[in-house]
Design an enzyme around this catalytic site. Structure first.
Site, PDB file in Angstrom:
ATOM      1  N   GLU A 432       0.809  -1.212   0.000  1.00 43.54           N
ATOM      2  CA  GLU A 432       0.000   0.000   0.000  1.00 43.54           C
ATOM      3  C   GLU A 432       0.848   1.271   0.000  1.00 43.54           C
ATOM      4  O   GLU A 432       0.821   2.062   0.943  1.00 43.54           O
ATOM      5  CB  GLU A 432      -0.988  -0.026   1.165  1.00 43.54           C
ATOM      6  CG  GLU A 432      -1.961  -1.168   0.960  1.00 43.54           C
ATOM      7  CD  GLU A 432      -3.100  -1.204   1.950  1.00 43.54           C
ATOM      8  OE1 GLU A 432      -2.832  -1.078   3.159  1.00 43.54           O
ATOM      9  OE2 GLU A 432      -4.243  -1.389   1.525  1.00 43.54           O
ATOM     10  N   GLU A 502      -4.152 -10.731   0.098  1.00 45.30           N
ATOM     11  CA  GLU A 502      -4.937 -10.617   1.340  1.00 45.30           C
ATOM     12  C   GLU A 502      -6.379 -10.952   1.012  1.00 45.30           C
ATOM     13  O   GLU A 502      -6.934 -10.453   0.035  1.00 45.30           O
ATOM     14  CB  GLU A 502      -4.864  -9.191   1.918  1.00 45.30           C
ATOM     15  CG  GLU A 502      -3.482  -8.810   2.393  1.00 45.30           C
ATOM     16  CD  GLU A 502      -3.410  -7.381   2.953  1.00 45.30           C
ATOM     17  OE1 GLU A 502      -4.428  -6.865   3.457  1.00 45.30           O
ATOM     18  OE2 GLU A 502      -2.323  -6.789   2.865  1.00 45.30           O
TER      19      GLU A 502
HETATM   20  C1  GAL Z   1      -5.003  -4.085   3.942  1.00 46.92           C
HETATM   21  C2  GAL Z   1      -3.608  -3.826   4.415  1.00 46.92           C
HETATM   22  C3  GAL Z   1      -3.307  -4.510   5.722  1.00 46.92           C
HETATM   23  C4  GAL Z   1      -4.422  -4.285   6.682  1.00 46.92           C
HETATM   24  C5  GAL Z   1      -5.686  -4.794   6.103  1.00 46.92           C
HETATM   25  C6  GAL Z   1      -6.880  -4.567   6.996  1.00 46.92           C
HETATM   26  O1  GAL Z   1      -5.423  -3.086   3.093  1.00 46.92           O
HETATM   27  O2  GAL Z   1      -2.678  -4.210   3.468  1.00 46.92           O
HETATM   28  O3  GAL Z   1      -2.114  -4.004   6.219  1.00 46.92           O
HETATM   29  O4  GAL Z   1      -4.554  -2.937   6.933  1.00 46.92           O
HETATM   30  O5  GAL Z   1      -5.973  -4.102   4.920  1.00 46.92           O
HETATM   31  O6  GAL Z   1      -6.743  -5.133   8.230  1.00 46.92           O
END
Ligand code: GAL
Length: 969
Positions: A432, A502
């Site tokens: 990010e 993620e």
């Molecule tokens: C993503 C980010 C993580 C964390 C997650 C939400 O966007 O890469 O670091 O913030 O969202 O928990």
């Protein structure tokens, strides 16, 4: 690489702290190199108790503390490694949690004047054996290594300024041999919480300054090794490995098990067993230079981008991964080896095969463990500038050439440190950080330095700089489109494999819907799996609150419990999310036809056959095992499946619901699991359950205050149940509310926020209007309308009671009225018992399960207690429902359901659970509240990600369900 003496030896004045806000990575450090522990060169750990002084600003104190002879007698003490904000009982400030907001004004590279600064001092003597004559100074050189300091440090040794550095989760080394004395060395380290580097470290986690990883002095005798790069590839066609170790210092490379003894820089090819995450074969070797022997742990494997797929040793792999931040509830990001090992063992035991080191390189020992136990690793650079999103990414350091040296320094420190780990298959530029030239420069540098791995960065949707198309939280439908290659995108992107770096946001109760993702992953070869967000809840052990989260330390800005979103609780107890994930990704797929007595077994490993597993069957009737035995399953190769015949069901057993449970267990002890550890399982129904029936034995009769029916009594005015036999009961009545989960509270990407919808409609405060109590020939009927104030929608709810002598049946009929445009949180009944503790049930378990989180729920007979039924989410919320329960017993009552029901019991009301912010807010009352759910809304993952899929919505519609109550024996 060569050692050079560093830095100026000038003294610092109170105003000479310009380096703090300088975009440069630092001054005086040695070039980065591989991280290793020598076999014979000495090292001295400087971990331990250090003297400590905290100042409110970077320049509050001059540097006289660094001079020899300084009296730090009045200073406090802190443990190194450690974060000072977690020590001193609050005397040294407190942690701050923000997701992406910078907790200071965004004016790069400036940082606040209020910049907590910790001066650390430590004295040490050199071990006598560092010099061959035991005398004066030492032979050769010495290197002082810092493995992690947040966020910026300046270092003095024996009064000499040796440099300063930024890059919190990266190593920095200084050549110090010329400064060392046999005894009475003084090491002074000034650490600033905020620096220009903080702009590059805006990861979603606690801001926690300190020397949080090891400090070590390494003896570098003459002729010792410097940097080296182990190239160990595997040719899967020929079954041969090629080894070449490039070393800054010439020497020999020995691998006794392979009869290898070659010069550095020389390639040798021999038959080998390859390294994979499933078969982590490491060969012990040594790099021998004139002055040193360095142990090598060599894994032969080849990572390639081929046919649009990420292949290892010629095979496309499927990541079953998790994002891991480093976390310990007491020590923060200072992890000891045992804690790291615990993480790896837990991952292996729960079928995970991959880890993304979000969002920075971990302690190097963690990667040793990944090599040893077998996990694919995406090693991510210490880089995130997410807070710039608040200003449309204006002034983003990754798109500003002045910062590029700092970015390249970070990339190099990661790659050079970790390049010799076979587990690392992908380098990630960071997280990010928007897009920009700096990222391109990093990718170019990494590709040039190491062409044996792929490069990843999620923010690059066009895949300009990367070798994998990576996204976070794309929903199921989009993931499927990408899998089918219908997503378009740049020409380059269309040639690349896809991963979800993620997904499945494990905040609070959840994540829901991961089985649905897995089905999509496995259906499309382009999708090479994903990484759940995230491994562990970052709760901080707190004397009053149990675990603290954002805001609990009085932070000016914070993001509350968004920092508690892991598959394990802060103390590393697996949460139901991890149990679910283990089942969803199990490497053996078992299904079949229970009535026909056939099981189909499919090997879902990427590399190994099934010979390491033993299979067992059990025949169960009403949750009790009647007979069990071994099942012979061929040693199927990856991707193969076979049908296997089960034995004849045992003859003459008890009548009842019957099913086969088939399990795959470890056949022998392994490095990470004991023999009989369960890897995969399935249940195949054989005989359906008989539903409970009650033949009415007579109608209700009324006295002045009570109505009597079978074993029960009711209030004559309200029709409310009062007793069943000798048991007092409060209620029961319709319940549509659940203590909203973090996912109910979420509204990711503009999604519906269910909690808001439900509360606006008033579902948390419905009123129960009594419309009639009717005594019929064989039934007591209580008519009600359940509805929230201010709204026209309602649920006509009828409770119809019938009974024989000992059993009482309740049939609930619900007819919605009005325009229900929102799904219901829950639909069922709730009642209170004045005492209950032990609980037995037959149904899903042993843990909780909701419509889209119950893959791991196994039908059996379970025993527990009311307290143990609770799932301790750091922020209290709906939890603990056991799904598909046929019957349950507690407080002297037995409850049979028609159909199966969700069962929960707790010592507080749903409203109290809903209001609690921490577990310590929940106080046991006099009543045990029992929920029998006909249904609940799915859980989803929209605290960050998609909500429950439509098939898991609990829609209001005409519904009927029943329970039979009886007093136990
Ligand atoms: C993503 C980010 C993580 C964390 C997650 C939400 O966007 O890469 O670091 O913030 O969202 O928990």
């Amino acid at each position: 690489m060569s050692f050079r003496t560093t830095g100026s030896t000038g003294s610092t004045t109170a105003s000479s702290v310009g380096y703090v806000e300088d975009v440069s990575p630092g001054r005086g450090a040695l070039p980065p190199r591989a991280w290793y522990a020598s076999s014979d060169a000495r090292s001295l750990s400087l971990n331990g108790d250090w003297s400590f002084r905290l100042s409110p600003t970077a320049d509050a104190e001059d540097d006289s503390f660094a001079a020899e002879g300084y009296d730090a007698g009045g200073w406090a003490r802190v443990a190194v490694p450690g974060h000072w904000v977690l020590q001193g009982d609050g005397a040294f400030g407190a942690p701050i949690y923000t997701n992406h907001l910078y907790p200071f004004p965004v004016d790069p590279p400036r940082v606040p004047s209020e910049n907590p600064t910790g001066d650390h001092l430590r004295y040490f003597d050199l071990p006598g054996d560092w010099s061959s004559d035991g005398g004066a100074v030492i032979d050769g050189g010495a290197v002082l290594r810092f493995d992690g300091v947040e966020s910026c440090a300046r270092v003095w040794l024996n009064g000499t300024d040796i440099g300063e550095f930024k890059g919190s989760r990266l190593p920095h080394e200084f050549a110090v041999g010329h400064l060392l004395k046999p005894a009475g060395n003084v090491l002074a380290v000034r650490v600033h919480q905020w620096s220009a580097g903080s702009y590059l470290e805006d990861q979603d986690q606690w801001w926690m300054p300190g020397i949080f990883r090891d400090v070590t002095l390494l003896h570098r005798p003459a002729g010792s090794a410097l940097d080296f790069f182990v190239h160990a590839s595997y040719d899967h066609v020929g079954g041969i490995g090629t080894l070449r170790v490039d070393s800054d210092v010439d020497g020999r490379v020995l691998v006794p098990a392979l009869d290898i003894d070659v010069a550095t820089g020389e390639a040798v090819t021999v038959p080998v067993e390859p390294w994979t995450a499933e078969t982590p074969k490491l060969y012990d070797g040594e790099l021998v230079t004139e002055g040193e022997r360095v142990p090598l742990r060599i894994g032969f494997r080849t990572v390639a981008l081929e046919d649009g797929l990420l292949k290892v040793n010629g095979k496309a792999i499927l990541f079953k991964g998790v994002n891991r931040h480093e976390w310990h509830p007491v020590k923060g990001r200072s992890l000891d080896l045992e804690t790291m090992r615990e993480d790896v063992l837990l991952m292996k035991r729960h079928n995970l095969n991959a880890v993304r080191t979000s969002h920075y390189p971990p302690h190097p020992a963690f990667l040793d463990l990944c090599d040893e136990y077998g996990l694919w690793v995406i090693d991510e650079c210490d880089l995130e500038t997410h807070g710039f999103t608040e200003q449309n990414w204006r002034d983003n350091p990754v798109d500003d050439d002045r910062w590029t040296p700092a970015l390249l320094d970070r990339a190099a420190r990661m790659v050079e440190r970790d390049k010799n780990h076979p587990s690392v298959v992908i380098w990630s530029l960071g997280n990010e950080a928007g897009t920009g030239r700096g990222l391109t420069a990093m990718a170019e540098w990494i590709h040039g330095r190491d062409d044996s791995r792929l490069v990843h960065y999620e923010g690059d949707w066009d895949c300009r700089d990367t070798d994998v198309y990576s996204r976070m939280y794309a929903d199921h439908a989009e993931t499927e489109r990408i899998g089918k290659r219908l997503d378009g995108g740049t020409h380059k992107r269309r040639q690349l494999p896809y991963i979800l770096c993620e997904y499945g946001h494990a905040m609070g109760n959840g994540p829901g819907g991961i089985a649905d993702y897995q089905r999509i992953f496995e259906a499309h070869e382009r999708i090479q799996g994903g990484f759940i967000w995230e491994w562990i809840d970052h709760g901080v052990t707190h004397p009053e609150l149990g675990y603290a989260y954002g805001g609990d330390f009085g932070e000016e800005l914070h993001d509350s419990n968004f920092v508690c979103d892991g598959l394990v609780f802060p103390d590393r107890t697996p949460s139901p999310g991890l149990i679910e994930f283990k089942k969803v990704i199990e490497p053996v797929r078992i299904d079949g036809d229970g009535s026909a007595g056939t099981v189909r077994v499919r090997n879902a490993f990427d590399f190994t056959d099934l010979s390491s597993l033993a299979f067992e069957w059990a025949y169960q009737v009403d949750g009790k095992t009647i007979e069990a035995g071994a099942l012979s399953v061929p040693a199927l190769l990856p991707g193969e499946s076979a049908e296997v015949k089960l034995p004849q069901p045992p003859a003459g057993g008890p009548a009842g619901e019957a099913l086969w449970t088939v399990r795959a267990l470890l056949a022998e002890d392994t490095a990470w699991g004991r023999k009989d550890h369960q890897v995969a399982w399935a249940q195949l129904p054989v005989v359906e359950r008989l539903l409970p029936t009650v033949t009415p034995g007579g109608g209700p009769t009324a006295s002045e205050r009570l109505i009597y029916l079978g074993p029960a009594s009711f209030d004559v005015r309200t029709g409310a149940l009062k007793t069943i036999g000798g048991i007092d009961v409060t209620g029961p009545r319709l319940d549509v509310w659940r203590a909203t989960t973090d996912n109910d509270e979420g509204a990711w990407n503009g999604n519906t926020c269910y909690s808001r919808l439900w509360r606006e409609l008033g579902l948390h405060r419905v009123q129960h209007r009594l419309d009639g109590v009717e005594l019929g020939a064989d039934a007591l009927t209580v008519r009600t309308r359940v509805a929230p104030a201010a709204r026209e929608v309602g649920l006509r709810t009828t409770y119809r009671w019938t009974a024989d002598d000992s059993r009482l049946k309740l049939t609930v009929t619900v007819d919605p009225e009005g325009d229900w445009t929102v799904p219901l949180p829950r639909l069922g009944i709730r009642f209170g018992l004045s005492s209950a503790d032990a609980v037995t049930w037959y149904g899903g378990g042993p843990g909780e399960g909701y419509p889209d989180t119950k893959s791991a729920s196994m039908v059996s007979r379970y025993h527990s207690t009311v307290d143990e039924l609770q799932t301790p989410y750091v922020r209290p919320q709906e939890n603990g429902v056991r799904p598909d329960v046929r019957w349950a017993e507690l407080g002297g009552l037995r409850i049979d359901g028609d159909p199966e029901f969700g069962f929960a019991a707790r010592r507080w009301t749903t409203e109290q659970l809903d209001a609690a912010a921490h577990l310590t807010d929940l106080q046991a009352g006099d009543t045990v509240w029992v929920n029998l759910d006909h249904g609940q809304m799915g859980i989803g993952s929209q605290s960050c990600g998609p909500g429950p899929l439509p098939q898991y919505h609990l829609l209001a519609g005409p519904t009927e369900f029943s329970f039979v109550f009886s007093e136990i024996g």
